[in-house]
Scaffold this active site. Structure first.
Site, PDB file in Angstrom:
ATOM      1  N   LYS A 257      31.697  31.322  42.938  1.00 34.79           N
ATOM      2  CA  LYS A 257      32.926  31.155  43.717  1.00 34.79           C
ATOM      3  C   LYS A 257      34.025  32.173  43.401  1.00 34.79           C
ATOM      4  O   LYS A 257      34.952  32.354  44.194  1.00 34.79           O
ATOM      5  CB  LYS A 257      33.500  29.744  43.499  1.00 34.79           C
TER       6      LYS A 257
ATOM      7  N   PRO B 298      30.611  30.757  36.464  1.00 32.97           N
ATOM      8  CA  PRO B 298      29.945  31.459  37.568  1.00 32.97           C
ATOM      9  C   PRO B 298      28.972  30.624  38.395  1.00 32.97           C
ATOM     10  O   PRO B 298      28.646  31.015  39.521  1.00 32.97           O
ATOM     11  CB  PRO B 298      29.210  32.610  36.869  1.00 32.97           C
TER      12      PRO B 298
ATOM     13  N   TYR C  22      28.651  25.332  48.809  1.00 28.78           N
ATOM     14  CA  TYR C  22      28.040  26.610  48.406  1.00 28.78           C
ATOM     15  C   TYR C  22      28.321  27.688  49.447  1.00 28.78           C
ATOM     16  O   TYR C  22      28.661  28.830  49.107  1.00 28.78           O
ATOM     17  CB  TYR C  22      26.535  26.404  48.239  1.00 28.78           C
TER      18      TYR C  22
ATOM     19  N   HIS D  82      20.741  34.952  53.013  1.00 28.79           N
ATOM     20  CA  HIS D  82      19.949  33.840  52.476  1.00 28.79           C
ATOM     21  C   HIS D  82      20.361  32.547  53.158  1.00 28.79           C
ATOM     22  O   HIS D  82      21.534  32.232  53.228  1.00 28.79           O
ATOM     23  CB  HIS D  82      20.185  33.703  50.967  1.00 28.79           C
TER      24      HIS D  82
ATOM     25  N   TYR E  38      17.850  28.166  40.982  1.00 30.93           N
ATOM     26  CA  TYR E  38      18.696  27.554  39.953  1.00 30.93           C
ATOM     27  C   TYR E  38      17.812  26.573  39.203  1.00 30.93           C
ATOM     28  O   TYR E  38      17.354  25.579  39.780  1.00 30.93           O
ATOM     29  CB  TYR E  38      19.860  26.786  40.588  1.00 30.93           C
TER      30      TYR E  38
HETATM   31  P1  FAD Z   1      39.310  41.593  38.876  1.00 28.17           P
HETATM   32  O1  FAD Z   1      38.054  41.974  39.526  1.00 28.17           O
HETATM   33  O2  FAD Z   1      39.290  41.199  37.441  1.00 28.17           O
HETATM   34  O3  FAD Z   1      40.316  42.816  39.074  1.00 28.17           O
HETATM   35  C1  FAD Z   1      41.539  42.931  38.363  1.00 28.17           C
HETATM   36  C2  FAD Z   1      41.842  44.396  38.155  1.00 28.17           C
HETATM   37  O4  FAD Z   1      43.107  44.520  37.547  1.00 28.17           O
HETATM   38  C3  FAD Z   1      40.841  45.047  37.204  1.00 28.17           C
HETATM   39  O5  FAD Z   1      40.295  46.195  37.817  1.00 28.17           O
HETATM   40  C4  FAD Z   1      41.658  45.365  35.973  1.00 28.17           C
HETATM   41  O6  FAD Z   1      41.210  46.523  35.321  1.00 28.17           O
HETATM   42  C5  FAD Z   1      43.046  45.531  36.576  1.00 28.17           C
HETATM   43  N1  FAD Z   1      44.149  45.337  35.629  1.00 28.17           N
HETATM   44  C6  FAD Z   1      44.254  44.397  34.662  1.00 28.17           C
HETATM   45  N2  FAD Z   1      45.405  44.519  33.995  1.00 28.17           N
HETATM   46  C7  FAD Z   1      46.055  45.567  34.561  1.00 28.17           C
HETATM   47  C8  FAD Z   1      47.301  46.217  34.284  1.00 28.17           C
HETATM   48  N3  FAD Z   1      48.109  45.759  33.315  1.00 28.17           N
HETATM   49  N4  FAD Z   1      47.664  47.273  35.038  1.00 28.17           N
HETATM   50  C9  FAD Z   1      46.851  47.725  36.032  1.00 28.17           C
HETATM   51  N5  FAD Z   1      45.660  47.161  36.328  1.00 28.17           N
HETATM   52  C10 FAD Z   1      45.274  46.096  35.605  1.00 28.17           C
HETATM   53  N6  FAD Z   1      31.943  35.648  40.084  1.00 28.17           N
HETATM   54  C11 FAD Z   1      30.951  35.190  40.797  1.00 28.17           C
HETATM   55  O7  FAD Z   1      31.231  34.606  41.845  1.00 28.17           O
HETATM   56  N7  FAD Z   1      29.644  35.387  40.418  1.00 28.17           N
HETATM   57  C12 FAD Z   1      29.321  36.086  39.281  1.00 28.17           C
HETATM   58  O8  FAD Z   1      28.155  36.275  38.974  1.00 28.17           O
HETATM   59  C13 FAD Z   1      30.349  36.590  38.494  1.00 28.17           C
HETATM   60  N8  FAD Z   1      30.098  37.289  37.363  1.00 28.17           N
HETATM   61  C14 FAD Z   1      31.153  37.738  36.625  1.00 28.17           C
HETATM   62  C15 FAD Z   1      30.942  38.433  35.450  1.00 28.17           C
HETATM   63  C16 FAD Z   1      32.013  38.877  34.652  1.00 28.17           C
HETATM   64  C17 FAD Z   1      31.758  39.617  33.365  1.00 28.17           C
HETATM   65  C18 FAD Z   1      33.345  38.597  35.074  1.00 28.17           C
HETATM   66  C19 FAD Z   1      34.525  39.034  34.224  1.00 28.17           C
HETATM   67  C20 FAD Z   1      33.551  37.926  36.263  1.00 28.17           C
HETATM   68  C21 FAD Z   1      32.479  37.484  37.035  1.00 28.17           C
HETATM   69  N9  FAD Z   1      32.686  36.805  38.235  1.00 28.17           N
HETATM   70  C22 FAD Z   1      31.673  36.338  38.946  1.00 28.17           C
HETATM   71  C23 FAD Z   1      34.006  36.585  38.765  1.00 28.17           C
HETATM   72  C24 FAD Z   1      34.379  37.628  39.800  1.00 28.17           C
HETATM   73  O9  FAD Z   1      33.836  38.879  39.454  1.00 28.17           O
HETATM   74  C25 FAD Z   1      35.886  37.649  39.853  1.00 28.17           C
HETATM   75  O10 FAD Z   1      36.301  36.388  40.310  1.00 28.17           O
HETATM   76  C26 FAD Z   1      36.476  38.761  40.718  1.00 28.17           C
HETATM   77  O11 FAD Z   1      36.277  40.012  40.110  1.00 28.17           O
HETATM   78  C27 FAD Z   1      37.959  38.519  40.926  1.00 28.17           C
HETATM   79  O12 FAD Z   1      38.536  39.625  41.540  1.00 28.17           O
HETATM   80  P2  FAD Z   1      40.034  40.025  41.201  1.00 28.17           P
HETATM   81  O13 FAD Z   1      40.304  41.222  42.039  1.00 28.17           O
HETATM   82  O14 FAD Z   1      40.915  38.847  41.305  1.00 28.17           O
HETATM   83  O15 FAD Z   1      40.027  40.396  39.644  1.00 28.17           O
HETATM   84  C1  DHB Z   2      25.005  35.229  41.438  1.00 25.21           C
HETATM   85  C2  DHB Z   2      25.796  34.699  40.470  1.00 25.21           C
HETATM   86  C3  DHB Z   2      26.016  33.344  40.457  1.00 25.21           C
HETATM   87  O1  DHB Z   2      26.793  32.789  39.542  1.00 25.21           O
HETATM   88  C4  DHB Z   2      25.438  32.515  41.390  1.00 25.21           C
HETATM   89  O2  DHB Z   2      25.646  31.180  41.333  1.00 25.21           O
HETATM   90  C5  DHB Z   2      24.665  33.064  42.364  1.00 25.21           C
HETATM   91  C6  DHB Z   2      24.452  34.434  42.390  1.00 25.21           C
HETATM   92  C7  DHB Z   2      24.749  36.688  41.448  1.00 25.21           C
HETATM   93  O3  DHB Z   2      25.212  37.375  40.529  1.00 25.21           O
HETATM   94  O4  DHB Z   2      24.034  37.153  42.346  1.00 25.21           O
END
Ligand code: FAD
Ligand code: DHB
Length: 398
Positions: A301, A297, A389, A76, A206
């Protein structure tokens, strides 16, 4: 029964941060173990982010993870910003000298990473319990966990990486009083859906509507993802599918443009919070991704920051463990926090500009509209949005 073993790096969490860190370390000849308390199927299905900054895409390509991303990702070159009943286009390529973003779901990145790690023979343990990190004041901290078959393991490590998300155990394993949190709550949540219907738009929309924010994004040419601002304590049971589509239409439609609907395959309420913990390191324990910081969200980021953290961390740990040079490891926390705070500001700014506060706030609403009008009218203001962005502090390729 219990067993003892060794690993150079013990990684807690098989989200994008933990899996990518393990992959980047392996490319540099450093061995690691990843422990994850959920199942592989759960990790591969958990619906989360979907939008990758240009630097994130370039990094994934450079480390051999670009094949499916290039085949299936949707590039995009801009977004639509909608307010006061009008839709405006921001052209990122023009504003930033060629930068873009890619839609490729977090679930797909996680699948690609798990497959790559397992194919390389990595130690990757799902469905563990009782994860503990200890001995943080010693030269060889330990990672303990119980595997799915009930065997307790103790792994002596040179370094432990806390990639265990916001609710993980690593941040709280640091000495009491060390970690300072800076946080901000928001008086609303998002209701997110996944629907089997082709997106009704070529680029993300948006929309600031006087009845609340809405976002139209997508996953594939056949699957749409949409979000609605709802109240902070909203109950998903109050949102049958018909009500969701009606509200999305109300907030997104403009004359001459209609929203296509389809079967909703997933719906969830997503709370919103900004949170930054510092320092991101205590001796031989390093935090990365959501374990150290989360953003609301809006602006997408969270995933990009998690990937940026471990890219910097992999280089720092290579210096420390392979080359005997602690310089980058000592700089890791501050270098990451500079990027994190830039993205924290951007996410807060986008969120505040586009969401409607509960309760009457004429002053706040007029400020939002003034800011939105400025962003679409001034090239300088539009460039500020576009360069954040698509990714400020662009990642250096490994
Ligand atoms: P995570 O993906 O949370 O991974 C952490 C892992 O550690 C998990 O698999 C968990 O099960 C594991 N864990 C936890 N505790 C333990 C333990 N004690 N022992 C072993 N394993 C453990 N970001 C965006 O940019 N856009 C979005 O639309 C967006 N939507 C989201 C929706 C939801 C519901 C959530 C929760 C987050 C969203 N985010 C979004 C944020 C984005 O998904 C996260 O920033 C990203 O997943 C971060 O990655 P991570 O690996 O740091 O953490
Ligand atoms: C998506 C989520 C967001 O928060 C955003 O700003 C743009 C895209 C997504 O889930 O695709």
């Amino acid at each position: 029964m219990s067993t003892s073993s060794r690993a150079q790096v013990g990684i807690v969490g098989a989200g994008p941060a933990g899996l990518l860190l393990s992959h980047l370390l392996a490319l540099r000849g450093i061995d690691s173990i990843v422990v994850e308390n959920r199942s592989r199927a759960y990790c591969e299905a958990r619906q989360r982010a979907g939008l990758l900054e240009a630097g994130t895409v370039e990094l994934l390509r450079a480390v051999g993870l670009g094949k499916r991303l290039d085949a299936e990702g949707l590039e995009h070159g801009g977004i639509y910003l909608q307010f006061a009943g009008e839709r405006h286009h921001l052209d990122f390529r023009d504003l930033t000298g060629g930068r873009w973003v890619t839609i490729y779901a977090q679930t797909e990145i996680v699948k690609d990473l798990i497959q790559a790690r397992l194919a390389a023979g990595a130690r990757l343990e799902f469905e563990v319990s009782g994860t503990e990190v200890a001995g943080l004041d010693e030269d060889r901290p330990v990672l303990r966990y119980t595997d799915a078959a009930g065997t307790r393991h103790e792994v002596r490590c040179d370094v432990i990486a806390g990639c265990d998300g916001f609710h993980g155990i690593c941040r709280d394993s640091m000495p009491p009083g060390l970690v300072q949190a800076a946080e901000r709550g928001y008086p609303y949540s998002w209701l997110g859906i996944l629907a089997t219907v082709p997106p009704s738009t070529d680029e993300l929309i948006y929309s600031r509507h006087e009845d609340g924010f809405a976002l139209h994004t997508m996953r594939t040419p056949q699957v749409s993802r949409l979000y609605l601002q709802v109240s902070a304590d909203e109950d998903i049971e109050r949102w049958p599918d018909d009500r969701i589509w009606a509200e999305l239409r109300h907030r997104l439609e403009i004359p001459g443009w209609e929203l296509r609907d389809g079967p909703i395959t997933e719906k969830a309420i997503l709370p919103m919070r900004s949170f930054v913990a510092s320092p991101m390191r205590y001796r031989r324990l390093f935090l990365a991704g959501d374990a150290a910081h989360i953003v609301p969200p809006t602006g997408a980021k969270g995933l990009n920051l998690a990937i940026a953290d471990v890219t910097v961390l992999a280089e720092a740990l290579t210096g420390l463990l392979r080359d005997g040079d602690p310089g980058l490891a000592d700089a890791y926390a501050d270098a990451s926090l500079r990027r994190v705070w830039r993205a924290t500001h951007f996410s807060w700014w986008m969120t505040s500009m586009l969401h409607v506060d509960p309760g009457p706030d004429r002053f706040g609403a007029e400020l939002q509209l003034a800011q939105l009008r400025y962003v679409v009218a001034s090239r300088a203001a539009a460039t500020t949005l576009a360069e954040n962005y698509t990714g400020y502090y662009p990642l250096r390729r490994p």
